[in-house]
Design an enzyme around this catalytic site. Structure first.
Site, mmCIF file in Angstrom:
data_model
loop_
_atom_site.group_PDB
_atom_site.id
_atom_site.type_symbol
_atom_site.label_atom_id
_atom_site.label_comp_id
_atom_site.label_asym_id
_atom_site.label_seq_id
_atom_site.Cartn_x
_atom_site.Cartn_y
_atom_site.Cartn_z
ATOM 1 N N CYS A 7 -2.502 9.296 2.311
ATOM 2 C CA CYS A 7 -2.114 8.612 1.075
ATOM 3 C C CYS A 7 -3.171 8.807 0.001
ATOM 4 O O CYS A 7 -2.855 8.953 -1.170
ATOM 5 C CB CYS A 7 -1.885 7.131 1.333
ATOM 6 S SG CYS A 7 -3.253 6.306 2.142
ATOM 7 N N GLU B 160 0.887 -1.171 0.000
ATOM 8 C CA GLU B 160 0.000 0.000 0.000
ATOM 9 C C GLU B 160 0.920 1.215 0.000
ATOM 10 O O GLU B 160 1.434 1.608 1.049
ATOM 11 C CB GLU B 160 -0.901 0.002 1.251
ATOM 12 C CG GLU B 160 -1.824 -1.193 1.383
ATOM 13 C CD GLU B 160 -2.927 -1.203 0.335
ATOM 14 O OE1 GLU B 160 -3.131 -0.178 -0.344
ATOM 15 O OE2 GLU B 160 -3.557 -2.253 0.178
HETATM 16 P P1 NDP Z 1 8.113 5.239 4.662
HETATM 17 O O1 NDP Z 1 8.118 4.463 3.411
HETATM 18 O O2 NDP Z 1 9.225 6.175 4.933
HETATM 19 O O3 NDP Z 1 8.049 4.255 5.929
HETATM 20 C C1 NDP Z 1 7.038 3.277 6.068
HETATM 21 C C2 NDP Z 1 7.511 2.232 7.072
HETATM 22 O O4 NDP Z 1 8.586 1.467 6.516
HETATM 23 C C3 NDP Z 1 8.048 2.803 8.376
HETATM 24 O O5 NDP Z 1 7.666 1.986 9.449
HETATM 25 C C4 NDP Z 1 9.522 2.770 8.141
HETATM 26 O O6 NDP Z 1 10.267 2.780 9.325
HETATM 27 C C5 NDP Z 1 9.667 1.450 7.424
HETATM 28 N N1 NDP Z 1 10.930 1.300 6.689
HETATM 29 C C6 NDP Z 1 11.824 2.247 6.304
HETATM 30 N N2 NDP Z 1 12.851 1.688 5.618
HETATM 31 C C7 NDP Z 1 12.605 0.357 5.556
HETATM 32 C C8 NDP Z 1 13.276 -0.746 4.956
HETATM 33 N N3 NDP Z 1 14.421 -0.600 4.281
HETATM 34 N N4 NDP Z 1 12.729 -1.976 5.084
HETATM 35 C C9 NDP Z 1 11.556 -2.149 5.742
HETATM 36 N N5 NDP Z 1 10.871 -1.129 6.327
HETATM 37 C C10 NDP Z 1 11.383 0.102 6.231
HETATM 38 O O7 NDP Z 1 6.706 5.988 4.677
HETATM 39 P P2 NDP Z 1 6.178 7.063 5.705
HETATM 40 O O8 NDP Z 1 6.186 6.487 7.085
HETATM 41 O O9 NDP Z 1 6.881 8.349 5.465
HETATM 42 O O10 NDP Z 1 4.652 7.186 5.251
HETATM 43 C C11 NDP Z 1 4.229 8.043 4.247
HETATM 44 C C12 NDP Z 1 3.987 7.307 2.951
HETATM 45 O O11 NDP Z 1 3.051 6.258 3.178
HETATM 46 C C13 NDP Z 1 3.381 8.155 1.868
HETATM 47 O O12 NDP Z 1 3.987 7.886 0.632
HETATM 48 C C14 NDP Z 1 1.931 7.700 1.845
HETATM 49 O O13 NDP Z 1 1.277 7.924 0.629
HETATM 50 C C15 NDP Z 1 2.061 6.266 2.161
HETATM 51 N N6 NDP Z 1 0.819 5.738 2.665
HETATM 52 C C16 NDP Z 1 0.117 4.848 1.905
HETATM 53 C C17 NDP Z 1 -1.101 4.375 2.342
HETATM 54 C C18 NDP Z 1 -1.878 3.377 1.556
HETATM 55 O O14 NDP Z 1 -2.722 2.731 2.139
HETATM 56 N N7 NDP Z 1 -1.636 3.206 0.269
HETATM 57 C C19 NDP Z 1 -1.688 4.834 3.615
HETATM 58 C C20 NDP Z 1 -0.859 5.754 4.320
HETATM 59 C C21 NDP Z 1 0.340 6.177 3.847
HETATM 60 P P3 NDP Z 1 10.797 4.193 9.907
HETATM 61 O O15 NDP Z 1 9.593 5.047 10.111
HETATM 62 O O16 NDP Z 1 11.446 3.778 11.156
HETATM 63 O O17 NDP Z 1 11.734 4.735 8.856
#
Ligand code: NDP
Length: 489
Positions: A271, A237
């Site tokens: 999102c 997602e």
């Molecule tokens: P990120 O992609 O930065 O992070 C998402 C999660 O992945 C966090 O828990 C993050 O940890 C973790 N993460 C980071 N690096 C890695 C890795 N290499 N391997 C595995 N996990 C990792 O997104 P954001 O938190 O900034 O969220 C915003 C984004 O989410 C926007 O693009 C938004 O559109 C999308 N989104 C999509 C939705 C949907 O349903 N389609 C709903 C809500 C948001 P950490 O925070 O510790 O870096």
């Protein structure tokens, strides 16, 4: 800005800087041990069966409803979002738990399938069996709803869950797991691991049965790469750049109200937030005026909270500056709207289609409005990006027709974002917005493996799958195939 201090992840309020949560960081070994515990817990949870799991999940739902204010307050502390927004978010999550609990048996439970003439001597049986452990990686913007979408489906399907919340919202994630542990005391069916991206990566490599990732498209690619090493399946997602189309026969006032909500709720950090609007020429001026009037009334610190992630402010500023530098105009807000950690509502017009404000996810309280000749042009422009998450259409005669032609996973007609709260509808995107579905029947099936069983009930009339078939029997198969399938329609 979260920091790691003496092995603890410390989250802070983006509005005040006050500490909001302090959780121990897991290393890869701890992630592995958590997943091991989850495997045992998952086997126990699966053994309870659909009916007992339903009772437990409905008890948890009741506990969340009883303590919704407490959960919303914690969410406000970690994200900065207004309390009312956190309440609405929690309400949608509770709705999904209720639906998944009540419908898992019907959607995933054992059933007979219809047999076909050529294999009429066998009965078909289908059920969806749990993966064991689902790893859930969540973002910070909706720290209740985004993880609980996959978690409600995963738990109802009979899996254990290990959640890695965003580093910005670990306390909300922990609260969710702790509340579940209050109603399911026997085994750690829902656990968390905390830390930065490396902890998410460790979860991908930990041997879980499936990973449900919600976050940015860039991180989604890293998650898939890590999961590819062990052929661990994923649900993605990811981000979006959702468009709203205003057709000529739209209720312009209602369209403006919904556009402002869709674009500015949660300070645009959504999102499925509306980031672009395409209004047909006859209603364009009225729509722009109504949007500006409504968005202009929103107050910072009241309806519009701060930007949760400090780095996001720079992206929002870049998009606004780029739009203005390339010929766009701010009819509300603009360059001065960016006052970290806040961004005031900003409405941009005449922005070229190739600018960052139109093509990239902004994740702030901004909206571009573009004049188009007709709905066809609006659809072409809306579909021009690699993203395809949600979208909206305002119009009477052609609303659904336009909705069908949008290259996205979801569309709201005469509202915005409403599909996310409808527990019967699957949620997910296409293209750079990801694949797989959470919510609804598809969201339940995502967390169960189809298991097909045939049971012989009689000897074969047309024995095909045996070395003991005779040439005469093969001839009978030929005749049967011609009889059954040889006629052209
Ligand atoms: P990120 O992609 O930065 O992070 C998402 C999660 O992945 C966090 O828990 C993050 O940890 C973790 N993460 C980071 N690096 C890695 C890795 N290499 N391997 C595995 N996990 C990792 O997104 P954001 O938190 O900034 O969220 C915003 C984004 O989410 C926007 O693009 C938004 O559109 C999308 N989104 C999509 C939705 C949907 O349903 N389609 C709903 C809500 C948001 P950490 O925070 O510790 O870096």
């Amino acid at each position: 800005m979260p920091v790691v201090e003496d092995g603890f992840l410390v989250s802070t309020s983006p509005a005040t800087g006050a500490e909001a949560g302090r959780l121990p960081v897991s290393d890869a070994e701890a992630v592995g041990a958590t997943v091991d515990r989850a495997r045992t817990a998952g086997a126990w949870w699966a053994s309870l069966g659909f009916d007992e799991r339903k009772v437990r999940l409905l008890r948890w739902r009741a506990l969340l409803a009883e303590r919704i204010e407490e959960l919303a307050e914690l969410t406000r502390a970690e994200t900065g979002k207004p309390l009312a927004d956190a309440i609405v978010e929690a309400t949608a999550a509770i709705e999904h738990i209720d639906w998944a609990a009540r419908n898992a048996k019907r959607v995933l439970g054992p059933r007979r399938t219809k047999t076909r003439l050529l294999v009429a001597e066998h009965s078909g049986h289908l059920e969806y069996q749990p993966y064991g452990v689902i790893g859930v990686i969540g973002p910070w913007n909706y720290p209740i709803l985004t993880p609980l979408g996959p978690i409600s489906g995963a738990l109802a399907a009979g899996n254990a869950v290990v959640l890695k919340p965003s580093e910005y919202t670990p306390a909300v994630g922990q609260w969710l797991a702790d509340s579940f542990a209050e109603v399911v005391t026997e085994q750690p069916v829902f656990q968390t691991v905390h830390g930065l991206g490396d902890v998410g990566a460790a979860l991908c490599r930990s041997g879980v049965g499936k990973v449900a990732f919600t976050g940015s498209t860039a991180t989604a690619k890293k998650v898939m790469a890590a999961c590819a090493e062990t052929l661990t399946p994923v649900v993605i997602e990811a981000g979006g750049k959702d468009a709203l189309i205003v057709d000529a026969d739209a209720d312009v006032t209602a369209a403006a109200e919904a556009a402002v909500w869709g674009a500015m709720t949660n300070a645009g950090q959504t999102c499925i937030g509306i980031e672009r609007a395409y209004a047909v020429a006859p209603v364009y001026d009225a729509f722009v005026a109504a949007v500006v009037e409504k968005a202009g009334k929103l107050r910072l610190g009241e309806e519009i909270g701060p930007i949760t992630m400090p780095g996001q402010v720079d992206i929002i500023r870049r998009h606004i500056d780029d739009a203005l530098a390339s010929g766009g105009r701010a009819v509300l807000g603009g360059a001065d709207a960016v006052q970290p950690p806040n961004v005031a509502p900003t409405v941009l017009v005449d922005v070229p289609e190739d600018s960052a404000a139109i093509r990239e996810e902004t994740f702030g309280p901004t909206l571009t409005i573009t004049r188009v000749a007709d709905a066809d042009e609006a659809i072409t422009k809306a579909n021009a990006l690699p993203y395809g998450l949600g979208g909206a259409v305002f119009g009477k005669a052609n609303g659904i027709r336009i909705a069908r032609r949008l290259h996205t996973g979801m569309v709201a007609v005469n509202s915005t974002l409403s599909f996310v709260g409808m527990a019967t509808l699957p949620f997910g995107g296409v293209g750079d917005s990801g694949f797989g579905r959470i919510h609804g029947e598809d969201g339940l099936r995502e967390f169960g493996r189809a298991k097909s069983i045939t049971v012989r009930r009689a000897p074969s009339l047309l024995p095909a799958m045996t070395f003991e078939r005779t040439p005469a029997q093969v001839q009978r198969i030929v005749k049967a195939v011609k009889l059954l399938y040889g006629r052209r329609p």
